[in-house]
Design a protein around this motif. Structure first.
Motif, PDB file in Angstrom:
ATOM      1  N   GLU A   1       0.834  -1.208   0.000  1.00  0.00           N
ATOM      2  CA  GLU A   1       0.000   0.000   0.000  1.00  0.00           C
ATOM      3  C   GLU A   1       0.869   1.258   0.000  1.00  0.00           C
ATOM      4  N   MET A   2       1.964   1.244   0.736  1.00  0.00           N
ATOM      5  CA  MET A   2       2.850   2.402   0.753  1.00  0.00           C
ATOM      6  C   MET A   2       3.387   2.682  -0.644  1.00  0.00           C
ATOM      7  N   ARG A   3       3.778   1.634  -1.362  1.00  0.00           N
ATOM      8  CA  ARG A   3       4.330   1.831  -2.707  1.00  0.00           C
ATOM      9  C   ARG A   3       3.301   2.414  -3.672  1.00  0.00           C
ATOM     10  N   GLN A   4       2.011   2.205  -3.390  1.00  0.00           N
ATOM     11  CA  GLN A   4       0.976   2.793  -4.243  1.00  0.00           C
ATOM     12  C   GLN A   4       0.856   4.296  -4.000  1.00  0.00           C
ATOM     13  N   ASN A   5       1.476   4.781  -2.945  1.00  0.00           N
ATOM     14  CA  ASN A   5       1.477   6.211  -2.587  1.00  0.00           C
ATOM     15  C   ASN A   5       2.931   6.658  -2.401  1.00  0.00           C
ATOM     16  N   SER A   6       3.735   6.393  -3.386  1.00  0.00           N
ATOM     17  CA  SER A   6       5.179   6.556  -3.274  1.00  0.00           C
ATOM     18  C   SER A   6       5.657   7.981  -3.520  1.00  0.00           C
ATOM     19  N   PRO A   7       6.575   8.455  -2.681  1.00  0.00           N
ATOM     20  CA  PRO A   7       7.198   9.754  -2.920  1.00  0.00           C
ATOM     21  C   PRO A   7       8.477   9.646  -3.761  1.00  0.00           C
ATOM     22  N   PHE A   8       8.699   8.515  -4.408  1.00  0.00           N
ATOM     23  CA  PHE A   8       9.935   8.279  -5.148  1.00  0.00           C
ATOM     24  C   PHE A   8       9.836   8.674  -6.625  1.00  0.00           C
ATOM     25  N   THR A   9       8.843   9.492  -6.943  1.00  0.00           N
ATOM     26  CA  THR A   9       8.664   9.992  -8.297  1.00  0.00           C
ATOM     27  C   THR A   9       9.914  10.738  -8.757  1.00  0.00           C
ATOM     28  N   GLY A  10      10.355  10.443  -9.969  1.00  0.00           N
ATOM     29  CA  GLY A  10      11.490  11.153 -10.546  1.00  0.00           C
ATOM     30  C   GLY A  10      12.850  10.624 -10.158  1.00  0.00           C
ATOM     31  N   ILE A  11      12.909   9.576  -9.363  1.00  0.00           N
ATOM     32  CA  ILE A  11      14.212   9.025  -8.968  1.00  0.00           C
ATOM     33  C   ILE A  11      14.847   8.274 -10.136  1.00  0.00           C
ATOM     34  N   LEU A  12      14.039   7.509 -10.863  1.00  0.00           N
ATOM     35  CA  LEU A  12      14.566   6.787 -12.022  1.00  0.00           C
ATOM     36  C   LEU A  12      14.469   7.664 -13.266  1.00  0.00           C
ATOM     37  N   PRO A  13      15.540   7.722 -14.053  1.00  0.00           N
ATOM     38  CA  PRO A  13      15.434   8.425 -15.339  1.00  0.00           C
ATOM     39  C   PRO A  13      14.410   7.695 -16.230  1.00  0.00           C
ATOM     40  N   PRO A  14      13.752   8.418 -17.144  1.00  0.00           N
ATOM     41  CA  PRO A  14      12.701   7.806 -17.973  1.00  0.00           C
ATOM     42  C   PRO A  14      13.146   6.545 -18.717  1.00  0.00           C
ATOM     43  N   ASP A  15      14.360   6.529 -19.249  1.00  0.00           N
ATOM     44  CA  ASP A  15      14.804   5.345 -19.997  1.00  0.00           C
ATOM     45  C   ASP A  15      14.984   4.134 -19.080  1.00  0.00           C
ATOM     46  N   GLU A  16      15.468   4.366 -17.876  1.00  0.00           N
ATOM     47  CA  GLU A  16      15.624   3.263 -16.920  1.00  0.00           C
ATOM     48  C   GLU A  16      14.252   2.755 -16.446  1.00  0.00           C
ATOM     49  N   ARG A  17      13.337   3.673 -16.200  1.00  0.00           N
ATOM     50  CA  ARG A  17      11.973   3.299 -15.794  1.00  0.00           C
ATOM     51  C   ARG A  17      11.313   2.453 -16.883  1.00  0.00           C
ATOM     52  N   ARG A  18      11.465   2.893 -18.126  1.00  0.00           N
ATOM     53  CA  ARG A  18      10.901   2.152 -19.262  1.00  0.00           C
ATOM     54  C   ARG A  18      11.506   0.753 -19.354  1.00  0.00           C
ATOM     55  N   ALA A  19      12.821   0.646 -19.152  1.00  0.00           N
ATOM     56  CA  ALA A  19      13.500  -0.654 -19.208  1.00  0.00           C
ATOM     57  C   ALA A  19      12.977  -1.593 -18.113  1.00  0.00           C
ATOM     58  N   VAL A  20      12.777  -1.059 -16.911  1.00  0.00           N
ATOM     59  CA  VAL A  20      12.238  -1.877 -15.816  1.00  0.00           C
ATOM     60  C   VAL A  20      10.826  -2.349 -16.162  1.00  0.00           C
ATOM     61  N   LEU A  21       9.994  -1.449 -16.681  1.00  0.00           N
ATOM     62  CA  LEU A  21       8.618  -1.824 -17.035  1.00  0.00           C
ATOM     63  C   LEU A  21       8.594  -2.851 -18.156  1.00  0.00           C
ATOM     64  N   ASP A  22       9.473  -2.714 -19.157  1.00  0.00           N
ATOM     65  CA  ASP A  22       9.556  -3.709 -20.234  1.00  0.00           C
ATOM     66  C   ASP A  22       9.980  -5.066 -19.689  1.00  0.00           C
ATOM     67  N   SER A  23      10.959  -5.057 -18.800  1.00  0.00           N
ATOM     68  CA  SER A  23      11.423  -6.297 -18.174  1.00  0.00           C
ATOM     69  C   SER A  23      10.305  -6.933 -17.349  1.00  0.00           C
ATOM     70  N   PHE A  24       9.574  -6.106 -16.606  1.00  0.00           N
ATOM     71  CA  PHE A  24       8.474  -6.639 -15.814  1.00  0.00           C
ATOM     72  C   PHE A  24       7.412  -7.271 -16.707  1.00  0.00           C
ATOM     73  N   ARG A  25       7.057  -6.597 -17.803  1.00  0.00           N
ATOM     74  CA  ARG A  25       6.032  -7.161 -18.707  1.00  0.00           C
ATOM     75  C   ARG A  25       6.452  -8.528 -19.232  1.00  0.00           C
ATOM     76  N   ARG A  26       7.723  -8.661 -19.604  1.00  0.00           N
ATOM     77  CA  ARG A  26       8.206  -9.979 -20.063  1.00  0.00           C
ATOM     78  C   ARG A  26       8.118 -11.008 -18.941  1.00  0.00           C
TER      79      ARG A  26
END
Length: 166
Positions: free
Chosen positions: A133-158
């Protein structure tokens, strides 16, 4: 409800690894059935609490945990920078969400930050209902650069398609 199986919300919180208030919130939202005892006391079935503790993360919760795992690696590499950004986000978000349920979760993040990096890492990675639940209300916005965030999401989808295909 079988009274032999009933426990108070404080004991349920210990079993779930969360706050008593989170258990009350689970009861109030209907996610954890409860009965009222004398006064304002709530009782829940131990078996329901244990079932909730064993419930696997939803797709959204698991995806969030993957993103926060990447954030955790940033935290251990650059703790001062990450924690300073998160504190600034917390201050901004707390002003916007004052008096809402989000304020509760942001308060738990502030408590974790005040307790130190180890507590923050636990919240970032834990599978407890409270951490999810805490992660659904995360203050960690902007910590990951967009390309790294995209890579994590692509990896998660796979990962999700491979491990959760019907």
């Amino acid at each position: 409800m079988d009274s032999d199986d009933l426990i108070r919300t404080g004991e349920a919180a210990v079993l779930l690894g969360c706050s008593r208030q989170h258990v009350v919130d689970l009861c109030d939202s209907g996610r954890l059935p409860a009965v009222r005892g004398g006064g304002s006391h709530r009782y829940v079935r131990r078996s329901d609490v244990l079932a909730l503790a064993r419930r696997p993360l939803t797709r959204e919760q698991e995806q969030s945990r993957w993103l926060h795992a990447a954030i955790a690696s940033r935290l251990v590499a650059e703790p001062d920078l990450v924690l300073a950004r998160v504190r600034a986000n917390l201050d901004r978000f707390s002003a916007v969400h004052a008096g809402t349920m989000a304020a509760h979760w942001l308060g738990l993040w502030r408590d974790a930050l005040d307790a130190g990096p180890d507590q923050v890492l636990t919240a970032l990675m834990s599978e407890t209902p409270q951490a999810a639940e805490m992660r659904q209300n995360s203050p960690f916005t902007g910590i990951l650069p967009p390309d790294e965030r995209r890579a994590v999401l692509d990896s998660f989808r796979r990962h999700w398609r491979a491990g959760h295909a019907q």
